[in-house]
Design a protein around this motif. Sequence first.
Motif, PDB file in Angstrom:
ATOM      1  N   ALA A  36     -27.840  95.556   7.973  1.00 50.17           N
ATOM      2  CA  ALA A  36     -26.501  95.368   7.420  1.00 50.17           C
ATOM      3  C   ALA A  36     -26.182  93.874   7.353  1.00 50.17           C
ATOM      4  CB  ALA A  36     -25.477  96.099   8.270  1.00 50.17           C
ATOM      5  N   ILE A  37     -26.513  93.156   8.424  1.00 48.62           N
ATOM      6  CA  ILE A  37     -26.255  91.708   8.452  1.00 48.62           C
ATOM      7  C   ILE A  37     -27.050  91.019   7.344  1.00 48.62           C
ATOM      8  CG2 ILE A  37     -26.637  89.608   9.794  1.00 48.62           C
ATOM      9  CD1 ILE A  37     -24.460  90.952  11.065  1.00 48.62           C
ATOM     10  N   PHE A  38     -28.317  91.427   7.189  1.00 46.07           N
ATOM     11  CA  PHE A  38     -29.137  90.785   6.156  1.00 46.07           C
ATOM     12  C   PHE A  38     -28.526  90.995   4.784  1.00 46.07           C
ATOM     13  CE2 PHE A  38     -32.779  90.941   9.177  1.00 46.07           C
ATOM     14  CZ  PHE A  38     -32.870  89.574   9.265  1.00 46.07           C
ATOM     15  N   SER A  39     -28.060  92.197   4.551  1.00 48.76           N
ATOM     16  CA  SER A  39     -27.538  92.445   3.223  1.00 48.76           C
ATOM     17  C   SER A  39     -26.216  91.696   3.015  1.00 48.76           C
ATOM     18  CB  SER A  39     -27.472  93.951   3.015  1.00 48.76           C
ATOM     19  OG  SER A  39     -26.272  94.387   2.668  1.00 48.76           O
ATOM     20  N   ILE A  40     -25.459  91.489   4.098  1.00 51.84           N
ATOM     21  CA  ILE A  40     -24.235  90.688   3.986  1.00 51.84           C
ATOM     22  C   ILE A  40     -24.581  89.233   3.679  1.00 51.84           C
ATOM     23  CG2 ILE A  40     -22.286  89.776   5.286  1.00 51.84           C
ATOM     24  CD1 ILE A  40     -22.286  92.453   6.825  1.00 51.84           C
ATOM     25  N   LEU A  41     -25.584  88.711   4.385  1.00 52.59           N
ATOM     26  CA  LEU A  41     -25.989  87.322   4.146  1.00 52.59           C
ATOM     27  C   LEU A  41     -26.495  87.153   2.724  1.00 52.59           C
ATOM     28  CD1 LEU A  41     -27.757  86.450   7.493  1.00 52.59           C
ATOM     29  CD2 LEU A  41     -25.505  85.764   6.706  1.00 52.59           C
ATOM     30  N   ASP A  42     -27.225  88.146   2.263  1.00 49.65           N
ATOM     31  CA  ASP A  42     -27.741  88.098   0.902  1.00 49.65           C
ATOM     32  C   ASP A  42     -26.577  88.056  -0.088  1.00 49.65           C
ATOM     33  OD1 ASP A  42     -29.871  88.254  -0.988  1.00 49.65           O
ATOM     34  OD2 ASP A  42     -29.150  90.282  -1.423  1.00 49.65           O
ATOM     35  N   HIS A  43     -25.591  88.880   0.195  1.00 50.92           N
ATOM     36  CA  HIS A  43     -24.412  88.908  -0.665  1.00 50.92           C
ATOM     37  C   HIS A  43     -23.720  87.539  -0.668  1.00 50.92           C
ATOM     38  CE1 HIS A  43     -20.286  90.907  -1.640  1.00 50.92           C
ATOM     39  NE2 HIS A  43     -20.803  90.294  -2.662  1.00 50.92           N
ATOM     40  N   ALA A  44     -23.643  86.936   0.524  1.00 52.80           N
ATOM     41  CA  ALA A  44     -22.988  85.634   0.622  1.00 52.80           C
ATOM     42  C   ALA A  44     -23.745  84.588  -0.199  1.00 52.80           C
ATOM     43  CB  ALA A  44     -22.899  85.209   2.083  1.00 52.80           C
ATOM     44  N   LEU A  45     -25.070  84.700  -0.227  1.00 53.64           N
ATOM     45  CA  LEU A  45     -25.878  83.734  -0.993  1.00 53.64           C
ATOM     46  C   LEU A  45     -25.648  83.879  -2.485  1.00 53.64           C
ATOM     47  CD1 LEU A  45     -29.351  83.759   0.748  1.00 53.64           C
ATOM     48  CD2 LEU A  45     -27.735  81.889   0.582  1.00 53.64           C
ATOM     49  N   ARG A  46     -25.389  85.092  -2.938  1.00 53.82           N
ATOM     50  CA  ARG A  46     -25.279  85.341  -4.379  1.00 53.82           C
ATOM     51  C   ARG A  46     -23.828  85.340  -4.856  1.00 53.82           C
ATOM     52  NH1 ARG A  46     -30.069  88.475  -5.876  1.00 53.82           N
ATOM     53  NH2 ARG A  46     -31.359  88.581  -4.020  1.00 53.82           N
ATOM     54  N   ARG A  47     -22.929  84.843  -4.018  1.00 50.81           N
ATOM     55  CA  ARG A  47     -21.525  84.925  -4.428  1.00 50.81           C
ATOM     56  C   ARG A  47     -21.246  83.913  -5.537  1.00 50.81           C
ATOM     57  NH1 ARG A  47     -21.034  81.770   0.371  1.00 50.81           N
ATOM     58  NH2 ARG A  47     -20.143  79.760  -0.156  1.00 50.81           N
ATOM     59  N   PRO A  48     -20.220  84.195  -6.336  1.00 44.30           N
ATOM     60  CA  PRO A  48     -19.846  83.235  -7.375  1.00 44.30           C
ATOM     61  C   PRO A  48     -19.453  81.910  -6.725  1.00 44.30           C
ATOM     62  CG  PRO A  48     -18.610  85.290  -7.615  1.00 44.30           C
ATOM     63  CD  PRO A  48     -19.384  85.388  -6.351  1.00 44.30           C
TER      64      PRO A  48
END
Lengths: 346, 438
Positions: A36-48
């Motif tokens: 879950a943390i990894f996917s959150i970090l991934d999301h943070a990297l791809r944010r606008p």
Amino acid sequence: MADKDTFLHLARPLGPAPIGAQPSTAPVSVVIQPQAIFSILDHALRRPSDQDRVIGTLLGTRSEDGTEVEIRNCYAVPHTETAEQVEVDMDYQKQMLALHLRANPREVLVGWYATSSELNTFSALIQNFYGQQGDGTWPHPAVHLTVSTVPGQEIESRTYISAPIGVTAERAADSCLFIPVPHELKYGEAEKSGLELISSAKDREDRSQPIITDLEALERAVEHVLDMLERVSNYVNNVLDEEAEPSSALGQFLMNALSLAPKVDPSDIERDFNNHIQDVLVVSYLANTIRTQIDLSNRLATAALTLGTGDALTGEGGQRDGDRQQGGRGGRGGGGRGRQQRQQEA
Amino acid sequence: MPGPTTTLLIEGSFEELADELAQYIDNLKKSQGDESSDIQGECATLLKENKKDEVLKKLVMGGQALNQAPEKEFIAAYNLLIHLVRQSPNLPMFLPKICAHLSAPISSSPANGGGLALSILGTVFNTLPKDHLEMRYHILLAILRVIRATSNFETLRPQLKQLDKWLEEWEMDEVEDRKLYLAVSDVAADAGEDEQAYIYLLRALRTFASEEVSSPEARELSLRALKSAFTHPSHYDFQDLTDLDSIQALRNSDPIYFQLLEIFNSDLLDDFNDFKDEHEGWIEEVGLDGVALNRKMRLLTLASIAASTGQTRSLPYAHIAKALQIPPEDVEMWVIDVIRAGLVEGKLSQLNQTFLIHRSTYRVFGENQWREVASRLDMWRNSLVGVLQVIQQEKGRFMQDKEEEANRVEQKLEQATRGQGRGGGKGKPRAMIDDDMD
């Protein structure tokens, strides 16, 4: 994870309880799975680039009384935030949740995450949205997980649940009190060693890391244990030389650990070892015999093929083998086998 | 990186919120039959004069009425009060009052009152601004009072490990530390957690500075710790007690207690019996359970003789029976008891009438024991080094084999190409040879 402020968590706010059960104020604890943390970090990297934080929905399981929440999965939810207002794509959230529930009915909605440690009034709004009756986590409190994603700094995670604040309904609707709750990141041995391997590649030029063999792993483990033993015996020697303060608790613990080795007679070990060796020898002898048999039948089969007779002599194994040879590659294949055989003998 | 400073998120100015809360309290009081209450009106006048502290005083005093609020609104209303109080520069003035109100029983919710109060107190504790951190101590004491009154020790247990860190942060003096430890110990004792109660009692004892160790208070606490250690059914380690200065001070003030402690720390059953003969009736006099003491002494004696077996690591039944002064047929029961107590591990051999010891607890961990640890560590290390050598050797040989094989394949390949060259364009010379063979 960095050191964080201490807090006290003794009771959760009294929530509405399912019919038949007593409402309780037992404290909540949260367990987070690393994916879950990894996917959150991934999301943070791809944010606008113009967005400071992004949010998403947390999925997981909840114990029956609601005191233990396990966050297992999550997905991103688009939202826009300006100084005056916040907009969350609620339709998207509903659709995604329905799809997730269809694929994995056991993982339910437990809360939401944001990729910044900051809490503001928009957080309160979103929190109330996730905790509401109907589509939200009601009657359980929604869990809010913040993961700080400031580049160059330690990643920090915090978990909260919320309590109402304010004495009028309008006031309570857009405000809330975030109560910090203890959380724990749980990962297994296998995940840990896998991650260690991956992260060891980050310091290399070519960004690649060969997978180590069992033997190398064993060697490393033995060296590691030797290192630790070295440290412990240093301490013990210091105690004996009266340089270090002896701690009887530590000594007792060491003694207990060292006594874990079973007490066995050397003669018993020798006997058992010899018995075992005999077993191994028998197995290896049998294996050799079988190998010889197979080789033999191979040769006989190919011989029968070239001569066209002698099926009766090859025996059953040879028969089958021969059949396959005929159906398959024919004489040439047989020749290939013969060659392999010779190389082995050489 | 510190956490978010504020977790109370509410919009609205101080005046609006104070007015709403005042109205709410008025309504509550009116529903209780107290028609005269007009906090809202009083607050409104005070707000006009901009006396925020006066307003807060009124609200906090009226806060008592919140105890009668319905349980669903209770937390929301109190959170609002905390939010308002937090904005005042004189925060420490109001908190004791709030704590006192929360410590009183919450009449509207008999079942969950404790939980509600704890939840609010927890919020107060967590939201205290950085410059009032030392106030946390008093709030924690209030929390402990509530926990004790509502017997909620289970909720406190996971938080106890942070206690040391907090005490360090708050920089309290020893008397206050001790007060906190004793409060925790009392809560634990009330909840039937003797082990925890004992641990915190010991911590309280450790807070005595060396010049206070013979003070009456220290003596009283030491005796309390001693007694609970003697009678606790699963406490067998007395070394932590003998290390304490305040216990050592008992040597002069209460020599009999100290003698008994020394016997329990390192001596055997015989010495205990001598002690009993010498001070006949003393054990009953001070209210200790003689049977329990006897039993404990037997277990400790068995642990001692098990530890003294050294390298043979086995004990004949007859020896045990003699040391424990019990009939030989009871030996196995006692050994099982001592294994259950966690003092010794091992197995009984009925055939040989011996007890084979895997592990035993040393009641006094002296230099000899350290030597034993050192020698066992050395042994372990040596055997591991041996294993490592074997692994490396095998690995080297494996690499060598692999290399040789690679060389051989290369040679063969070379031969083959040479053979091909000689064969002068013949398709597959090797296959041809094979076919000939077959």
